[in-house]
Design an enzyme around this catalytic site. Structure first.
Site, short mmCIF file in Angstrom:
data_model
loop_
_atom_site.label_atom_id
_atom_site.label_comp_id
_atom_site.label_asym_id
_atom_site.label_seq_id
_atom_site.Cartn_x
_atom_site.Cartn_y
_atom_site.Cartn_z
N GLU A 1 0.83 -1.21 0.00
CA GLU A 1 0.00 0.00 0.00
C GLU A 1 0.86 1.26 0.00
O GLU A 1 0.52 2.25 -0.65
CB GLU A 1 -0.94 0.00 1.21
N PRO B 1 11.19 -13.45 -1.16
CA PRO B 1 10.11 -13.74 -0.21
C PRO B 1 9.34 -12.46 0.13
O PRO B 1 9.91 -11.36 0.17
CB PRO B 1 10.85 -14.27 1.02
N GLY C 1 12.12 -2.94 -0.69
CA GLY C 1 12.04 -1.78 -1.56
C GLY C 1 12.78 -1.91 -2.88
O GLY C 1 12.91 -0.92 -3.60
N ASN D 1 0.79 -7.64 -6.97
CA ASN D 1 0.70 -6.65 -8.04
C ASN D 1 1.35 -7.14 -9.33
O ASN D 1 2.57 -7.31 -9.42
CB ASN D 1 1.36 -5.36 -7.57
N LEU E 1 1.23 -5.42 -12.07
CA LEU E 1 1.54 -4.27 -12.91
C LEU E 1 3.00 -3.85 -12.83
O LEU E 1 3.51 -3.20 -13.75
CB LEU E 1 0.66 -3.07 -12.50
N GLU E 2 3.68 -4.20 -11.75
CA GLU E 2 5.08 -3.78 -11.62
C GLU E 2 5.97 -4.40 -12.68
O GLU E 2 6.71 -3.67 -13.37
CB GLU E 2 5.57 -4.08 -10.20
#
Length: 438
Positions: free
Chosen positions: A65, A271, A313, A338, A340-341
């Protein structure tokens, strides 16, 4: 801050609060694992420091998020420079991302949702407006905001079919929580329909699309990824990203098969949760595979068969490094992660079949042949080998997926506009009078 007179707690919220009281010892032990600093336990009780400036409060559950909301939050910092942006998260990993990516924001861990903790938190913070991302509904915290007439936006709201089934069982509590929001921006029509069925008010609900499509890629990402990849030479590289318990072993077994075909093949294994990093490292060793941990900062050698990404990150970077991306959380009953990444950085997307948390995005990619779905990890060796054998097909899928990302952008601007209805952006004159030390 305007405060309505104390209201009688609804039966639904009273039962919820009573149950939470009984579960508090368990919840505190669970939350203790998400310790950030010496003040973490205080923050879980709603004990935070007041701000000298007016506050905009934003809440993101965890890492995913925070990453999705980052462009929105950075825009708030630019549009409201006289305000203090306060971002809360449930997890320590989310906290780390806030501090790394939003140094001008203040971070706190979200308090446990007991009425007196929620009251203390909101009374101290006194936000002028707030935004909650996705579908984080904490009834007592939201009731405290409603009582003080704090305008709130539920942004990028999503509600899967499985979550809907659970929420239906506590519909009175969910309806009360949704009533605290001045505006709700849903990701898709399906999400909006489910929210309406749970009691959201139609005139407060908009469908804006998902801000996850509005990925802002670092300008130096392609160059950095190319440089890292160049050091690997001609090796075939694939990534298994955001893996959960029970997924790593079959993915490693698939890699063993690929190594039998091409001994130079390299797996980037990521992970999902930091607490599993050591466990996954042990699992790789048990499989007899040569591996290297990202945290060691040692360069990959020709002998390295698995590169364990045990840092936070950097997922977008390693998606850009890989030839092919397998998005995990889709081989177990998690609901996916996700998609989309990898699509945004031009890496072909492969997933398992369990994608109920990203059904709309999965469907959009599938419609243009921008995603391949496999029934199980055992099918991956054939699919990956097929992609490597046909670079043109690989490129077509990657470009189709990237176009889906580009075509659906714009939700960020629409959701920022929705927030502006709650708190008008500061005028240029106000910005010019902002003291550098304020």
């Amino acid at each position: 801050m305007k405060k309505s007179p104390p209201a009688r707690m609804s039966l639904a919220r009273g039962l919820y609060s009573g149950l939470l009281c009984l579960l508090t010892p368990w919840a505190q032990r669970r939350l203790a694992k998400e310790k950030v600093n010496a003040f973490s336990a205080y923050q879980r009780r709603g004990e935070v420091s007041p701000s000298e400036r007016s506050v905009i409060w934003a809440h993101c559950a965890s890492v995913g998020e925070v990453l999705a909301a980052e462009p929105f939050l950075k825009a708030l910092l630019l549009r409201y420079p006289r305000h203090q942006l306060v971002v809360t998260t449930m997890t320590a990993t989310g906290a780390a991302q806030v501090r790394a990516r939003l140094p001008d924001a203040r971070h706190y861990l979200l308090p446990l949702d007991l009425p007196w903790y929620a009251e203390r938190f909101i009374d101290t913070l006194q936000p002028e407006a707030g935004v909650v991302f996705e579908t984080e509904l904490w009834p007592n915290l939201l009731a405290s905001c409603r009582r003080r007439r704090i305008p709130l936006l539920l942004a990028n709201a999503r509600l899967s079919a499985s979550a809907m089934r659970g929420y239906r069982k506590i519909r009175p509590l969910v309806k009360e929580a949704l009533s605290a929001f001045s505006l709700i921006t849903a990701k898709a029509e399906e999400d909006a329909a489910r929210l309406l069925a749970l009691g959201a008010e139609k005139d407060r609900l908009q469908v804006t699309g998902s801000i996850k499509y509005d990925l802002q890629l670092p300008e130096d990402l392609p160059a950095q990824a190319s440089a890292w990849r160049a050091a690997l030479g001609e090796r075939r590289v694939w990534i298994a990203a955001s893996t959960h318990q029970g997924e790593d072993q079959p993915l490693l077994a698939a890699h063993q098969q690929l190594l039998a075909q091409d001994p130079s093949c390299l797996l980037l294994l990521v992970p999902r949760h930091p607490q599993r990093f050591d466990q996954v490292a042990e699992l790789i060793a048990q499989q007899g595979l040569s591996y290297l941990r990202r945290s060691s900062q040692q360069p990959v050698t020709p002998e390295t068969q698995v590169y364990l990404v045990d840092t936070l990150g950097e997922l977008l970077f390693f998606y850009a490094v890989a030839d092919l991306a397998v998005v995990a959380g889709s081989f177990a009953d998690i609901g996916g992660h996700n998609l989309l990444e990898p699509a945004a950085v031009g890496t072909p997307v492969i997933s398992g079949p369990v994608l109920h948390n990203f059904a709309e995005i999965a469907a959009a990619l599938t419609e243009v042949d921008g995603r391949v779905e496999v029934d199980s990890a055992s099918a991956l060796p054939a699919v990956l080998a097929g992609f490597w054998a046909d670079p043109a097909a690989c490129q077509r899928q990657a470009e189709a997926a990237r176009q889906v990302v580009l075509a659906n952008q714009g939700a960020l601007a629409r959701q920022l506009e929705a927030f502006a209805h709650l708190l008008p952006p500061e005028t240029s004159a106000e910005r010019e009078t902002l003291s550098p030390c304020s």
